[in-house]
Design an enzyme around this catalytic site. Structure first.
Site, short mmCIF file in Angstrom:
data_model
loop_
_atom_site.label_atom_id
_atom_site.label_comp_id
_atom_site.label_asym_id
_atom_site.label_seq_id
_atom_site.Cartn_x
_atom_site.Cartn_y
_atom_site.Cartn_z
N ASP A 188 0.77 -1.39 -0.10
CA ASP A 188 0.24 0.16 0.17
C ASP A 188 0.91 1.16 0.00
O ASP A 188 1.98 1.21 0.41
CB ASP A 188 -1.06 0.13 1.06
CG ASP A 188 -1.98 -0.78 1.16
OD1 ASP A 188 -2.19 -1.37 0.01
OD2 ASP A 188 -2.86 -1.13 2.28
N LYS A 242 -4.07 2.44 -3.41
CA LYS A 242 -5.20 2.92 -4.44
C LYS A 242 -4.82 4.16 -4.83
O LYS A 242 -5.95 4.68 -5.92
CB LYS A 242 -6.62 2.78 -3.22
CG LYS A 242 -6.51 1.66 -2.55
CD LYS A 242 -7.86 0.93 -2.96
CE LYS A 242 -7.85 -0.37 -2.54
NZ LYS A 242 -7.08 -0.69 -0.90
N MET A 261 -7.57 7.91 10.10
CA MET A 261 -8.08 8.78 9.02
C MET A 261 -8.94 10.11 9.56
O MET A 261 -10.00 10.38 8.97
CB MET A 261 -8.81 8.12 8.05
CG MET A 261 -8.03 6.94 7.52
SD MET A 261 -9.10 5.65 6.50
CE MET A 261 -9.44 4.53 7.94
N1 SAH Z 1 -3.83 -0.74 9.48
C1 SAH Z 1 -3.52 0.55 9.48
C2 SAH Z 1 -4.43 1.65 9.53
C3 SAH Z 1 -4.74 1.60 8.04
S1 SAH Z 1 -5.89 3.22 7.99
C4 SAH Z 1 -2.90 0.55 11.04
O1 SAH Z 1 -3.46 -0.76 11.69
O2 SAH Z 1 -2.29 1.33 11.54
C5 SAH Z 1 -4.71 4.53 7.53
C6 SAH Z 1 -4.78 5.34 8.79
O3 SAH Z 1 -3.93 4.98 9.70
C7 SAH Z 1 -4.18 6.93 8.59
O4 SAH Z 1 -5.09 7.70 8.12
C8 SAH Z 1 -3.76 7.18 9.85
O5 SAH Z 1 -4.83 7.68 10.62
C9 SAH Z 1 -3.26 5.96 10.61
N2 SAH Z 1 -1.91 5.59 10.49
C10 SAH Z 1 -1.23 4.85 9.58
N3 SAH Z 1 0.20 4.86 9.77
C11 SAH Z 1 0.38 5.88 10.53
C12 SAH Z 1 1.57 6.63 11.04
N4 SAH Z 1 2.74 6.34 10.59
N5 SAH Z 1 1.17 7.93 11.99
C13 SAH Z 1 -0.10 8.14 12.34
N6 SAH Z 1 -1.12 7.48 11.84
C14 SAH Z 1 -1.25 6.73 11.04
#
Ligand code: SAH
Length: 273
Positions: free
Chosen positions: A41, A63, A175
């Site tokens: 991703d 995406k 998000m």
């Molecule tokens: N599967 C991922 C979430 C995916 S949805 C997990 O478990 O973390 C994508 C969202 O995850 C982003 O919009 C943000 O809110 C969060 N996110 C993912 N990586 C991040 C990071 N390094 N720092 C802060 N938020 C993060």
């Protein structure tokens, strides 16, 4: 006539963690070294991608990859075709694959085709953010409930996260978007105190990580944090460490757009030059 027989490959649905390669599981790291193909991703960090063996075929199926939109169906098809051709494939997703990762759709597609698969969990952004800020997400005195919310706009279903909010809840918004007004309104309606601590964490565990601790009241006045970011709301965030001060954050924003006058009773904003 002999029909050529290919041993079926396998798909690994793997969590890449929040960015730092140190937060990969040992199993994820080993797979990145050993498989034939990685489909990842957009949010998977360069640091993690750097741990993939150079002999592995790597494809960004984000995406929003470039101009082209990769659909969920394209991703499913590519995984399935590769596995049917006998390849071992890692489908690499940020954080944990089972948290806001659309993994169920991939599981269903793989099951339907009889493709063997395994799921390798990862460290979700909320856990990494809590660790960086040294806060608990649950705490027996102030936070007996933990709710992960997707604040993604345009979700197919009406959002009902606010129904689970009580004042001993830690709310984690994935998000979180650019506009906190609606979110604030819902919390006000649930009588959540405007003094409730909020922690906004950007790019957790990455080089340019930023953390800001504010109150719910101040949330309306701040500019969106650089993506990806996560918003944690609740008393559990009260003792967050290592955060920027609000003035600094606002002043930085001020370079571009506007400055919030912290001592202004009407919380007015002024434009910056
Ligand atoms: N599967 C991922 C979430 C995916 S949805 C997990 O478990 O973390 C994508 C969202 O995850 C982003 O919009 C943000 O809110 C969060 N996110 C993912 N990586 C991040 C990071 N390094 N720092 C802060 N938020 C993060």
């Amino acid at each position: 006539m002999k029909v050529p027989y290919t041993m079926p490959g396998k798909v690994y649905l793997v969590g890449a963690g929040p960015g730092s390669a140190k937060l990969l599981t040992l199993e994820a790291l080993q797979l990145l070294q050993r498989v034939d193909m990685v489909l990842h991703d957009d949010l998977v960090s360069h640091e993690v991608l750097g741990r993939i063996s150079p002999r592995v075929a790597v494809h960004n199926v984000g995406k929003r990859c470039g101009e082209k939109k990769t659909t969920q169906e394209d991703i499913n098809r590519r995984m399935i075709e590769a596995a049917k051709a006998g390849l071992f494939v890692v489908r690499l997703k940020s954080g944990d694959p089972l948290i806001f990762g659309r993994t169920q759709e991939e599981i269903e597609a793989l099951r339907e085709e009889g493709i063997p698969f395994e799921i390798v969990p990862g460290i979700t952004a909320a856990s990494a953010a809590a660790a960086q800020a040294q806060i608990p997400l649950t705490e027996r005195r102030v936070a007996s409930k933990l709710v992960f919310v997707s604040n993604h706009p345009g979700a197919e279903k009406p959002r009902s996260w606010h129904e689970s909010v009580t004042n001993d809840t830690t709310l984690v918004f994935y998000m979180p978007g650019n506009d906190f007004a609606e979110l604030l309104e819902e919390l006000r309606r649930r009588h959540v105190s405007e003094d409730t601590p909020c922690l906004l964490v950007s790019r957790v565990s990455q080089e340019n990580q930023k953390m800001l601790k504010i109150t719910l009241r101040q949330l309306a006045a701040i500019s969106p944090a650089p993506a990806p970011s996560l918003l944690i709301i609740g008393e559990a965030a009260a003792s967050a460490q290592g955060c920027e001060k609000l003035q600094t954050a606002i002043a930085e924003k001020g370079k571009r757009e506007e400055i919030l006058l912290l001592d202004d009773p009407e919380r007015k904003r002024i434009s910056a030059v």
